[in-house]
Design a protein around this motif. Structure first.
Motif, PDB file in Angstrom:
ATOM      1  N   THR A   1       8.977  -3.796   6.887  1.00 36.07           N
ATOM      2  CA  THR A   1       7.953  -2.753   6.884  1.00 36.07           C
ATOM      3  C   THR A   1       6.608  -3.308   7.319  1.00 36.07           C
ATOM      4  OG1 THR A   1       9.093  -1.742   5.019  1.00 36.07           O
ATOM      5  CG2 THR A   1       6.868  -0.965   5.483  1.00 36.07           C
ATOM      6  N   GLU A   2       6.272  -4.472   6.796  1.00 30.54           N
ATOM      7  CA  GLU A   2       4.996  -5.094   7.153  1.00 30.54           C
ATOM      8  C   GLU A   2       4.914  -5.363   8.642  1.00 30.54           C
ATOM      9  OE1 GLU A   2       4.264  -8.563   4.838  1.00 30.54           O
ATOM     10  OE2 GLU A   2       3.767  -7.360   3.072  1.00 30.54           O
ATOM     11  N   ALA A   3       6.037  -5.840   9.181  1.00 32.18           N
ATOM     12  CA  ALA A   3       6.077  -6.135  10.618  1.00 32.18           C
ATOM     13  C   ALA A   3       5.782  -4.875  11.410  1.00 32.18           C
ATOM     14  CB  ALA A   3       7.448  -6.701  10.994  1.00 32.18           C
ATOM     15  N   VAL A   4       6.383  -3.775  10.994  1.00 36.44           N
ATOM     16  CA  VAL A   4       6.159  -2.502  11.672  1.00 36.44           C
ATOM     17  C   VAL A   4       4.696  -2.087  11.560  1.00 36.44           C
ATOM     18  CG1 VAL A   4       6.656  -0.026  11.582  1.00 36.44           C
ATOM     19  CG2 VAL A   4       8.522  -1.685  11.400  1.00 36.44           C
ATOM     20  N   ASN A   5       4.155  -2.184  10.356  1.00 32.79           N
ATOM     21  CA  ASN A   5       2.759  -1.801  10.162  1.00 32.79           C
ATOM     22  C   ASN A   5       1.819  -2.654  11.005  1.00 32.79           C
ATOM     23  OD1 ASN A   5       3.468   0.195   8.435  1.00 32.79           O
ATOM     24  ND2 ASN A   5       2.915  -0.892   6.559  1.00 32.79           N
ATOM     25  N   ALA A   6       2.125  -3.946  11.053  1.00 35.15           N
ATOM     26  CA  ALA A   6       1.292  -4.848  11.835  1.00 35.15           C
ATOM     27  C   ALA A   6       1.318  -4.436  13.305  1.00 35.15           C
ATOM     28  CB  ALA A   6       1.780  -6.290  11.671  1.00 35.15           C
TER      29      ALA A   6
ATOM     30  N   MET B   1      -0.215   6.996  13.226  1.00 40.46           N
ATOM     31  CA  MET B   1       0.686   7.065  12.059  1.00 40.46           C
ATOM     32  C   MET B   1      -0.038   6.557  10.805  1.00 40.46           C
ATOM     33  SD  MET B   1       4.111   5.011  11.211  1.00 40.46           S
ATOM     34  CE  MET B   1       5.740   5.722  11.380  1.00 40.46           C
ATOM     35  N   ALA B   2       0.107   7.292   9.726  1.00 40.58           N
ATOM     36  CA  ALA B   2      -0.541   6.876   8.469  1.00 40.58           C
ATOM     37  C   ALA B   2       0.162   5.634   7.926  1.00 40.58           C
ATOM     38  CB  ALA B   2      -0.451   7.997   7.436  1.00 40.58           C
ATOM     39  N   PRO B   3      -0.603   4.743   7.349  1.00 43.49           N
ATOM     40  CA  PRO B   3       0.009   3.533   6.776  1.00 43.49           C
ATOM     41  C   PRO B   3       1.047   3.914   5.729  1.00 43.49           C
ATOM     42  CG  PRO B   3      -2.286   3.795   6.053  1.00 43.49           C
ATOM     43  CD  PRO B   3      -2.036   4.805   7.113  1.00 43.49           C
ATOM     44  N   VAL B   4       2.203   3.272   5.815  1.00 48.20           N
ATOM     45  CA  VAL B   4       3.312   3.636   4.940  1.00 48.20           C
ATOM     46  C   VAL B   4       3.130   3.082   3.528  1.00 48.20           C
ATOM     47  CG1 VAL B   4       5.794   3.476   4.581  1.00 48.20           C
ATOM     48  CG2 VAL B   4       4.873   3.720   6.888  1.00 48.20           C
ATOM     49  N   SER B   5       2.634   1.838   3.439  1.00 50.01           N
ATOM     50  CA  SER B   5       2.522   1.216   2.119  1.00 50.01           C
ATOM     51  C   SER B   5       1.160   0.577   1.898  1.00 50.01           C
ATOM     52  CB  SER B   5       3.600   0.152   1.941  1.00 50.01           C
ATOM     53  OG  SER B   5       4.877   0.713   1.928  1.00 50.01           O
TER      54      SER B   5
END
Lengths: 224, 224
Positions: free
Chosen positions: A214-219, B1-5
């Motif tokens: 998930t972090e990788a995607v957010n980054a 996209m809104a941050p997921v976490s």
DNA sequence: TAGTGTGAATTTCTTCACAGCG
DNA sequence: CGCTGTGAAGAAATTCACACTA
């Protein structure tokens, strides 16, 4: 008689690390090393040096400033603390896949915990031989523990049977239980219970995989 | 996209308890319960209610004041957090007693971690079938992981081989390892490692048996 | 009104940093 | 001088206690 252990109580976290130091020290001893520093021991045990020193300080002042710890003497002290003098027997209850593997696992006996009895509830299994031992019936559990020797009970039954087995072990006088069944088991005060939950460990690893992904995607998102 | 976490980081201790809540909630769901209070869940999970509420609060505000938590919805949230969506495969390296038992242990697959490959270094074992799967050679490990699926590696080799296996797993791209070998294994940053040390658990229990016995003696002393 | 969500207090564990000893 | 032993600082985890709200 002078009090034997007026030393301050050893923290749980430290107790959990003593066996690790024990193992490292045994290796050192076997390779002929006679002295070890907290730094070296820390490396072997996979922790940091300050922690090693603090942990060992709960046992007493067994080191020599400017030198380190004498391997053999320290090993002896940890042995004593861990109760290696009394060989604790182990009774395995539940002989499915896991129970059978545990019965055949040499790691217990090697480290001072001989398997002394095997128990199951299934009549088809009772009487058969495993690891050179006859499987006994759970109903005979009282007599198995009757000799009064200090013994640890291992629960390797399906989850549904675990609490019942724990109750019977406690009733038979067992004061230390290791539960492998994937369920919560409760015991009265004064009985020590630890658990090993194999799938739970995988789930914890799964959490971190998931989080990293998930972090990788957010980054990547914030890059764009 | 809104941050997921953007939620605050979940403490390790909480992560380790999420699977326990997960199990309890699954049981509740199966027995048709739709709502549960922190108190009830705490009982089932063997912890206290404040801890349950604090733990769950890290996931978000999924409870209803005055009512409790909706079992199914909470379960879904924990599922998501634990990454149950992606079924993580498990590769078992080392097929001695323990490795074989793990290969046959249904508890992994049942909880979303199917065993996808078996590996050993012993040519006598390679090619044989276990749990409906062919044992592969450790030298082929790169190709086993080549498909790029997320996978957990389980080390069930003797202690002496463990670090080497860990290195090869890491080289093959594995980022989560569960080590059953009774030795310290180190991995690079970014790789998650957990350990299960069976004899170590017995040693910890041994410590408390030993301590209780000593205390009993001391208490008797001061009586006299 | 019953039970969550959470700041604050407490306890436990870890790490720092250095005095003191061999 | 080198390394232990340990107070003190810091971080993490647990527990308390209560405001708040569905």
């Amino acid at each position: 008689m002078a009090p034997v252990s007026p030393r301050r109580r050893i923290p749980e976290a430290t107790v959990a690390r003593l066996p690790v130091y024990h193992r490292s020290l045994t290796e050192l001893k076997e390779s002929g090393v006679t002295t070890v520093s907290s730094e070296q021991l820390a490396d072997l045990a996979g922790v940091n040096a300050a922690k090693v020193r603090k942990d060992l300080s709960y046992l007493g002042s067994y080191g020599t400033r400017g030198v380190g710890y004498e391997v053999e003497y320290l090993l002896f002290q940890i042995d004593r603390e861990l109760g290696f003098a009394n060989d604790l027997g182990v009774v395995i209850v539940g002989l499915g896949n896991l129970g059978q593997a545990l019965a055949n696992y040499d790691g217990f006996g090697d480290r001072g915990f001989p398997v002394t009895a095997l128990v199951d509830a299934d009549p088809a299994k009772v009487g058969s031989t495993l690891h050179g031992m006859q499987v006994q019936h759970i109903d005979d559990i009282e007599s198995i523990f009757a000799d009064g020797d200090l013994t640890i009970g291992i629960i390797a039954t399906p989850a549904a049977a675990a609490q019942g087995v724990a109750d019977r072990l406690v009733a038979a006088g067992v004061r230390s239980i290791l539960n492998f069944a994937p369920t919560v088991v409760t015991v009265p005060d004064g009985v020590h219970l630890r658990k090993v939950d194999l799938a739970l460990e995988l789930q914890i690893l799964g959490f971190y995989e998931q989080r990293d992904a998930t972090e990788a995607v957010n980054a990547a998102d914030s890059d764009s």
